[in-house]
Design a protein around this motif. Structure first.
Motif, mmCIF file in Angstrom:
data_model
loop_
_atom_site.group_PDB
_atom_site.id
_atom_site.type_symbol
_atom_site.label_atom_id
_atom_site.label_comp_id
_atom_site.label_asym_id
_atom_site.label_seq_id
_atom_site.Cartn_x
_atom_site.Cartn_y
_atom_site.Cartn_z
ATOM 1 N N ASP A 1 29.735 37.746 66.086
ATOM 2 C CA ASP A 1 30.120 36.437 65.535
ATOM 3 C C ASP A 1 29.052 35.873 64.598
ATOM 4 O O ASP A 1 28.685 34.689 64.667
ATOM 5 N N GLY A 2 28.520 36.728 63.734
ATOM 6 C CA GLY A 2 27.555 36.290 62.739
ATOM 7 C C GLY A 2 26.121 36.257 63.206
ATOM 8 O O GLY A 2 25.207 36.024 62.402
ATOM 9 N N HIS A 3 25.863 36.510 64.475
ATOM 10 C CA HIS A 3 24.495 36.567 64.998
ATOM 11 C C HIS A 3 24.051 38.027 65.026
ATOM 12 O O HIS A 3 24.745 38.881 65.589
ATOM 13 N N SER B 1 26.128 43.055 65.232
ATOM 14 C CA SER B 1 26.346 41.673 64.819
ATOM 15 C C SER B 1 27.512 41.121 65.633
ATOM 16 O O SER B 1 28.586 41.729 65.686
#
Length: 389
Positions: A206-208, A204
């Protein structure tokens, strides 16, 4: 997934005491992930670095952290305006000592995020595998952990030499092709221990969320045991190769070039059942690879940088050309063991494309054996500079 005993032995290499006190041990893992929501590919890296680690105190010592050197007595001299006040130094320059875990991504929006530890708080010592640093685990077949840095931390600690963000990963890996030391000098070594490695799991950034699939992971692992990083620093590697002759994906192929070690490059090229390797200490001067890293004229998509290597052995000729758009490159700073705020400014990209061509000497002529398209190449070029922080 389990690594071969040969690779496990490489990972157990132990530096001598001099290198522990004045040197860098740098183990890095590079692989491709597929974004869950879009399927887009992205090249990631995870690194474990030990810098002068045996000088450790209870807390990591970062050479860029400002440390006040003026004592109360010195302050009295300054207030009195005496001559001794002119000789005062506002801060103390220290020798860095820490274990760093770095992770990040290449391409547009590239960044590196770093967390630091003292060797006293890291299990495993200098074995490299298995080792635990904070939430991060490095073993012979598994990587797991996370790094993060908030905007507030970055403002308060510019000495972290990193970006704001968070990376989490849970991966297993299996080394498919390994090569022995391609540079060895006294107690220094560079080992392309996993020139082609398959990774599986998730990451993951940065949130992706990204899936890492063995078939498309195109992984790479190497280990550096150095007094300091070579300068200039030159690196190219990829295992994402497709034959331009047959049109087939070359699943059993990869290449790595790294240096400069005493003005020489080390080179490893595997094209299916053919291996071509040149050590950085190759005796024959005619085998010394020629290299360049230069700007190219801009096209409709922007400016490009061109990496190239040409090597001629008694039997083979290898030509490698890779380009990467400058908009997809980023500069990251790696502190050097000698301290004094010296850094390796590394221009790095993970979206390089190009060709690797292999020829065989046939009398006075050259016979082309393979011409392969390169995708997703890791390209790096760096120089040692005085830090500006």
């Amino acid at each position: 997934m389990a690594s071969s005993q040969k690779i496990i032995n490489c990972s157990k290499f132990k530096p001598n005491n001099a290198l522990k006190k004045n040197g860098i041990i740098w183990n890095r893992f590079v692989f491709t992930g597929l974004e869950v929501s879009t399927g887009a590919e992205r090249l990631f890296f995870i690194e474990l670095e030990m810098l002068n680690a045996s000088l450790a105190t209870e807390n990591p010592i970062l050479g860029f952290k400002t440390r006040t050197k003026i004592s109360e007595e010195d302050l009295q001299y300054a207030l009195a305006g005496t001559k001794a006040a002119h000789d005062l130094q506002a801060e103390s320059i220290v020798t860095p000592s820490y274990v760093a875990v770095r992770a990040g991504a290449f391409g547009r929006g590239a960044k590196q995020i770093c967390n630091y530890y003292s060797l006293k708080n890291v299990s495993g010592g200098f074995k490299l595998s298995p080792i635990e640093a904070g939430p991060c685990v490095f073993s012979d077949d598994r990587l797991s952990g996370s790094v993060s840095c908030s905007s507030t931390e970055l403002i308060q600690h510019p000495e972290y030499l990193c970006d704001e963000g968070e990376v989490r990963w849970d991966l297993r890996y299996e080394i498919q092709f390994a090569f022995p030391q391609k540079y060895k000098e006294k107690n220094e070594a560079w080992i392309p221990a996993g020139a082609k490695t398959s990774f599986a799991g998730s990451i993951s950034f940065d949130g992706h969320d990204y899936r890492v699939v063995p078939k498309s992971s195109c992984g790479y692992i190497d280990i550096n045991f150095m007094r300091t990083l070579p300068a200039p620093y030159f690196h190219m590697s990829s295992s994402n190769l497709t034959s331009r002759i047959s049109g087939k994906t070359l699943f059993n192929s990869c290449f790595v070039v790294q240096g400069l070690y005493a003005d020489r490059l080390a080179l490893v090229v595997k094209l299916e059942d053919i291996d071509v390797t040149i050590s950085a200490k190759e005796i024959r001067s005619s085998s010394k690879p020629l290299w360049s890293c230069a700007e190219m004229p801009a096209d409709e998509e922007g400016d490009k940088l061109h990496w190239s290597v040409s090597a001629d052995t008694k039997k083979w000729v290898v030509d490698i050309d890779v380009t990467c758009y400058t908009s997809q490159l980023f500069v990251r700073n790696i502190e050097l063991p000698e301290g004094k705020r010296r850094v390796m400014k590394l221009l790095a990209g993970g979206t390089g494309v190009g060709e690797v061509r292999l020829y065989r000497h046939v009398g006075k002529n050259l016979e082309i054996i393979e011409d392969a398209h390169i995708a997703g190449a890791l390209c790096e070029f760096g120089q040692a500079e005085e830090g500006e922080l």
